[in-house]
Design an enzyme around this catalytic site. Structure first.
Site, short mmCIF file in Angstrom:
data_model
loop_
_atom_site.label_atom_id
_atom_site.label_comp_id
_atom_site.label_asym_id
_atom_site.label_seq_id
_atom_site.Cartn_x
_atom_site.Cartn_y
_atom_site.Cartn_z
N LYS A 138 -36.71 39.14 -9.17
CA LYS A 138 -36.96 39.60 -7.79
C LYS A 138 -37.64 40.96 -7.84
CE LYS A 138 -37.00 39.33 -3.42
NZ LYS A 138 -38.29 40.07 -3.51
N SER A 149 -36.04 45.48 -2.09
CA SER A 149 -35.85 44.04 -1.95
C SER A 149 -35.15 43.36 -3.12
CB SER A 149 -37.19 43.34 -1.67
OG SER A 149 -37.54 43.52 -0.31
N GLY A 206 -39.00 44.49 -5.80
CA GLY A 206 -38.55 45.40 -4.76
C GLY A 206 -39.53 46.55 -4.64
#
Length: 262
Positions: free
Chosen positions: A205, A67, A207
């Site tokens: 972010k 992600s 992931g």
């Protein structure tokens, strides 16, 4: 590949102006949480833009971006006209997902925050593999290969990127130097905000591929940004996910890139 060769490849991939130091002391931050992985930190507050690394051999290895790919994927979707802006609503189809945050209508902001895979699966379908490949090659993003036999190419496919390559990509985004509209790059950076205080902003972010997880981003200070890219193995799956952020924050505090924990 021999250890020396991997390390030399790592050094060659770093920005030319960066002084590189291996931080063996950071191993303790991984060990205390029983984690195996790597982290690259580029501190542009320092005159020589120092790059620190724990486990340089792994920092040169490519892994599925999972992600963290939502950062470039959002730019691709905006450029392709698949999504108009941050206010467009993507209706939930009623299919239940294990994470409750996915079981509702989404916008770009919520899809980024919740890592809503089904929204980005729709983007991938609308963009198509040939155009995705062209975008990835233009970005020089990892191996730039969006092919997949089954599943999502940024999780289950051949697309792969190293921690050091993540840093280079983030530097370009920070400076609005990616081949996308300025307003789109600024929007994506706004969507990435995790925490903001008076003197600093954390944009990042997560992931997770299942076997390993990422946390990538940067901390903005008046003196300059501090970029980071961490990946760790997650043998205990979801139980290990907190370690991504815990380790990164602990390491950033050692160089005063984040304030001390309260």
């Amino acid at each position: 590949m021999p250890r020396l060769t991997l390390y030399l490849l790592f050094l060659l991939a770093l920005p030319l102006q960066a002084a590189t130091q291996e931080r063996t002391d950071w191993a303790a931050k991984f060990a205390v949480l029983d984690a195996v992985g790597t982290i690259v930190v580029l501190d542009e507050r320092t005159p020589d833009k120092t790059t620190w690394v724990h486990n340089p051999e792994r920092a040169a290895q490519r892994f599925s971006p999972a992600s963290t790919f939502k950062i470039p994927h959002t730019l691709m979707a905006l450029d392709a006209g698949v999504v108009r802006d941050e206010f467009q609503v993507f209706p939930w189809d009623g299919v239940k997902h294990s994470y409750a945050g996915h079981n509702q209508d989404q916008t770009l902001r919520s899809a980024m925050r919740n890592s809503t895979v089904w929204v980005y699966r729709g983007f991938a379908s609308a963009i198509g593999e040939p155009r995705a490949r062209a975008y990835l090659q233009q970005l020089d993003y990892g191996n730039a290969d969006p092919s997949v036999t089954r599943g999502d190419y940024w999780i289950d496919g051949k697309l792969a990127i190293s921690a050091q390559e993540q840093i280079r990509f983030l530097q370009q985004l920070y400076r609005n130097q990616l081949p996308f509209k300025l307003e789109d790059q600024r929007l994506v950076k706004d969507l990435m905000i995790v925490q903001a205080e008076r003197n600093w902003i954390l944009r990042a972010k997560t992931g997770w591929e299942g076997r390993y997880g990422w946390w990538v981003g940067w901390v903005e200070w008046p003196q300059g940004p501090v970029f980071f890219a961490l990946n760790i193995d997650t043998p205990n799956r979801a139980d290990d996910l907190h370690k991504r952020e815990d380790i990164t924050r602990a390491i950033l505090r050692t160089i005063d890139a984040l304030p001390a924990a309260e």
